[in-house]
Design a protein around this motif. Sequence first.
Motif, PDB file in Angstrom:
ATOM      1  N   GLU A  42      59.046  57.303  39.092  1.00  5.25           N
ATOM      2  CA  GLU A  42      60.241  58.137  38.950  1.00  5.25           C
ATOM      3  C   GLU A  42      59.846  59.598  39.155  1.00  5.25           C
ATOM      4  OE1 GLU A  42      63.631  59.912  38.345  1.00  5.25           O
ATOM      5  OE2 GLU A  42      62.117  60.339  36.824  1.00  5.25           O
ATOM      6  N   MET A  43      60.376  60.223  40.201  1.00  8.25           N
ATOM      7  CA  MET A  43      59.912  61.534  40.630  1.00  8.25           C
ATOM      8  C   MET A  43      60.221  62.637  39.623  1.00  8.25           C
ATOM      9  SD  MET A  43      60.729  61.354  44.709  1.00  8.25           S
ATOM     10  CE  MET A  43      60.142  63.040  44.989  1.00  8.25           C
ATOM     11  N   THR A  44      61.343  62.524  38.926  1.00 10.88           N
ATOM     12  CA  THR A  44      61.684  63.547  37.939  1.00 10.88           C
ATOM     13  C   THR A  44      60.606  63.619  36.860  1.00 10.88           C
ATOM     14  OG1 THR A  44      64.049  63.180  38.321  1.00 10.88           O
ATOM     15  CG2 THR A  44      63.426  64.313  36.290  1.00 10.88           C
ATOM     16  N   ALA A  45      60.200  62.465  36.350  1.00 10.85           N
ATOM     17  CA  ALA A  45      59.170  62.420  35.316  1.00 10.85           C
ATOM     18  C   ALA A  45      57.825  62.897  35.864  1.00 10.85           C
ATOM     19  CB  ALA A  45      59.047  61.003  34.766  1.00 10.85           C
ATOM     20  N   LEU A  46      57.486  62.472  37.081  1.00 16.48           N
ATOM     21  CA  LEU A  46      56.210  62.861  37.682  1.00 16.48           C
ATOM     22  C   LEU A  46      56.122  64.372  37.880  1.00 16.48           C
ATOM     23  CD1 LEU A  46      55.787  60.029  40.336  1.00 16.48           C
ATOM     24  CD2 LEU A  46      54.184  60.539  38.489  1.00 16.48           C
ATOM     25  N   TYR A  47      57.166  64.961  38.444  1.00 18.70           N
ATOM     26  CA  TYR A  47      57.163  66.400  38.686  1.00 18.70           C
ATOM     27  C   TYR A  47      57.120  67.183  37.381  1.00 18.70           C
ATOM     28  CZ  TYR A  47      58.013  66.102  43.735  1.00 18.70           C
ATOM     29  OH  TYR A  47      57.889  65.884  45.080  1.00 18.70           O
ATOM     30  N   SER A  48      57.860  66.703  36.394  1.00 16.92           N
ATOM     31  CA  SER A  48      57.898  67.382  35.101  1.00 16.92           C
ATOM     32  C   SER A  48      56.507  67.398  34.460  1.00 16.92           C
ATOM     33  CB  SER A  48      58.893  66.685  34.172  1.00 16.92           C
ATOM     34  OG  SER A  48      58.859  67.252  32.880  1.00 16.92           O
ATOM     35  N   GLU A  49      55.826  66.250  34.475  1.00 20.01           N
ATOM     36  CA  GLU A  49      54.497  66.172  33.872  1.00 20.01           C
ATOM     37  C   GLU A  49      53.473  66.956  34.690  1.00 20.01           C
ATOM     38  OE1 GLU A  49      53.843  65.120  31.018  1.00 20.01           O
ATOM     39  OE2 GLU A  49      55.679  64.042  30.516  1.00 20.01           O
ATOM     40  N   LEU A  50      53.598  66.928  36.030  1.00 21.47           N
ATOM     41  CA  LEU A  50      52.655  67.673  36.869  1.00 21.47           C
ATOM     42  C   LEU A  50      52.805  69.173  36.648  1.00 21.47           C
ATOM     43  CD1 LEU A  50      50.481  67.713  39.043  1.00 21.47           C
ATOM     44  CD2 LEU A  50      52.310  67.730  40.758  1.00 21.47           C
ATOM     45  N   ASP A  51      54.044  69.642  36.538  1.00 24.24           N
ATOM     46  CA  ASP A  51      54.275  71.070  36.281  1.00 24.24           C
ATOM     47  C   ASP A  51      53.654  71.487  34.956  1.00 24.24           C
ATOM     48  OD1 ASP A  51      55.639  71.192  38.654  1.00 24.24           O
ATOM     49  OD2 ASP A  51      57.636  71.182  37.756  1.00 24.24           O
ATOM     50  N   LYS A  52      53.739  70.601  33.970  1.00 26.70           N
ATOM     51  CA  LYS A  52      53.139  70.880  32.661  1.00 26.70           C
ATOM     52  C   LYS A  52      51.615  70.962  32.791  1.00 26.70           C
ATOM     53  CE  LYS A  52      53.276  67.612  29.540  1.00 26.70           C
ATOM     54  NZ  LYS A  52      53.842  66.675  28.558  1.00 26.70           N
ATOM     55  N   LEU A  53      51.042  70.055  33.581  1.00 21.01           N
ATOM     56  CA  LEU A  53      49.595  70.051  33.789  1.00 21.01           C
ATOM     57  C   LEU A  53      49.129  71.307  34.528  1.00 21.01           C
ATOM     58  CD1 LEU A  53      49.188  66.303  34.765  1.00 21.01           C
ATOM     59  CD2 LEU A  53      48.005  67.410  32.855  1.00 21.01           C
ATOM     60  N   CYS A  54      49.921  71.737  35.522  1.00 21.45           N
ATOM     61  CA  CYS A  54      49.557  72.948  36.276  1.00 21.45           C
ATOM     62  C   CYS A  54      49.635  74.194  35.404  1.00 21.45           C
ATOM     63  CB  CYS A  54      50.472  73.093  37.492  1.00 21.45           C
ATOM     64  SG  CYS A  54      50.161  71.875  38.797  1.00 21.45           S
ATOM     65  N   PHE A  55      50.567  74.203  34.463  1.00 24.67           N
ATOM     66  CA  PHE A  55      50.661  75.320  33.524  1.00 24.67           C
ATOM     67  C   PHE A  55      49.449  75.316  32.592  1.00 24.67           C
ATOM     68  CE2 PHE A  55      52.022  77.183  29.475  1.00 24.67           C
ATOM     69  CZ  PHE A  55      52.503  78.419  29.916  1.00 24.67           C
ATOM     70  N   TYR A  56      49.024  74.113  32.213  1.00 26.43           N
ATOM     71  CA  TYR A  56      47.866  73.967  31.331  1.00 26.43           C
ATOM     72  C   TYR A  56      46.561  74.311  32.061  1.00 26.43           C
ATOM     73  CZ  TYR A  56      44.315  71.420  28.595  1.00 26.43           C
ATOM     74  OH  TYR A  56      43.198  71.057  27.891  1.00 26.43           O
ATOM     75  N   ARG A  57      46.506  73.952  33.345  1.00 26.71           N
ATOM     76  CA  ARG A  57      45.311  74.192  34.147  1.00 26.71           C
ATOM     77  C   ARG A  57      45.725  74.992  35.385  1.00 26.71           C
ATOM     78  NH1 ARG A  57      40.591  73.477  32.111  1.00 26.71           N
ATOM     79  NH2 ARG A  57      40.968  71.295  31.536  1.00 26.71           N
ATOM     80  N   PRO A  58      46.026  76.317  35.215  1.00 27.24           N
ATOM     81  CA  PRO A  58      46.605  77.123  36.296  1.00 27.24           C
ATOM     82  C   PRO A  58      45.693  77.305  37.503  1.00 27.24           C
ATOM     83  CG  PRO A  58      45.948  78.516  34.458  1.00 27.24           C
ATOM     84  CD  PRO A  58      45.817  77.103  33.993  1.00 27.24           C
ATOM     85  N   ALA A  59      44.410  77.112  37.344  1.00 21.52           N
ATOM     86  CA  ALA A  59      43.470  77.226  38.460  1.00 21.52           C
ATOM     87  C   ALA A  59      42.399  76.164  38.285  1.00 21.52           C
ATOM     88  CB  ALA A  59      42.849  78.612  38.515  1.00 21.52           C
TER      89      ALA A  59
END
Length: 352
Positions: free
Chosen positions: A184-201
């Motif tokens: 489900e893309m909504t859930a995937l994108y939401s979790e990935l965005d959270k991960l990118c915020f946690y690991r910005p680089a």
Amino acid sequence: MKLSDEKSVNAALKGGTLRFPVLIYGSEEYLKRAYLERILGKRPEGGLAAFNDIRIDFSSLDPQKLADALLNPPVMAEYKTVLVYDVSPKEIGVELFKQMEGLFKESYADCRAVFLEKSGTVDDKRDDKSKKLIKLFDQYGSVLQFKERTETDLGKLLRARAEKAGCTLSPAAQKLLLSRCGREMTALYSELDKLCFYRPAGEISEADVEQMVTRQAEDNIFSLSRAILRGDYDGAMRILHDLLVLRTPQETILGTLAQYYVDLYRARAAAIAGVSAARAAEDFGYGRRAFAFENALRDQRKLSEGYLCYALDVLSDADIRLKSTQNDTQTVLEAAVTALFIREPGKGRGGC
């Protein structure tokens, strides 16, 4: 006009060749919503919104309401938008279909009408009414089908989205993310965005996913079992529907639900035998899942032994039916969940 891939839909939107009215259906909820917004555009504001942006629940649709929505001209605007949502082909009567056919024959240059299916109700393989509806839109408008993406396609999208946010997604992290969220893309994108915020680089690792991303399906199935336990039928059915929309494997739903009832039965046996929670959890091999046994020990007090045996029978029968290709899996799950609400099974049921 039938369009079943994003490339052709994008070309039609860019070239202005998309014909109205439009029917949107398919298993990919994220894409259905995303393209719905693109087609209808930003909702107008102000006093004229009620005239130029019409939203109709399909359950309340009748021939006259549909005619008024399509035929009345826009007010002080180039065009108006009409959205009929939660369309269910099985609920379309003879008169409404005739009215739709008559109205669709006309040309509506000033009306962008979109019909959005109720999730999972358009079956273009087995349902005659669905086939008839698709044929109607194909003849006079457009049919947009958005299928569930493959894991390979989703992996490419996730990596591209991560790179755009300034980080990278390791293969192991990608695999775990897909297993936690499904397709489900909504859930995937939401979790990935959270991960990118946690690991910005830098690289998002498997450990990052393990720490940050919840076991969504497992948590939702636990919520389903809690709803059953407290007698919340409507809530249980909403959770079950959400799990199916998220493309959670039916075997996972049934298996996790069955494990919960096995926990309850074991807890009841331990309570009757006077065995401590810690000892029983160790004897049954719960290990790190000892908390699950402790929860079951608390919950089993609210249930009779007869009900617990009956529930195990229900779930065992559902497992057999689920493995038969002759049965509709969603119907099997809905029937099993409904049966679990019977707190006083009749005679002849509930023997362990």
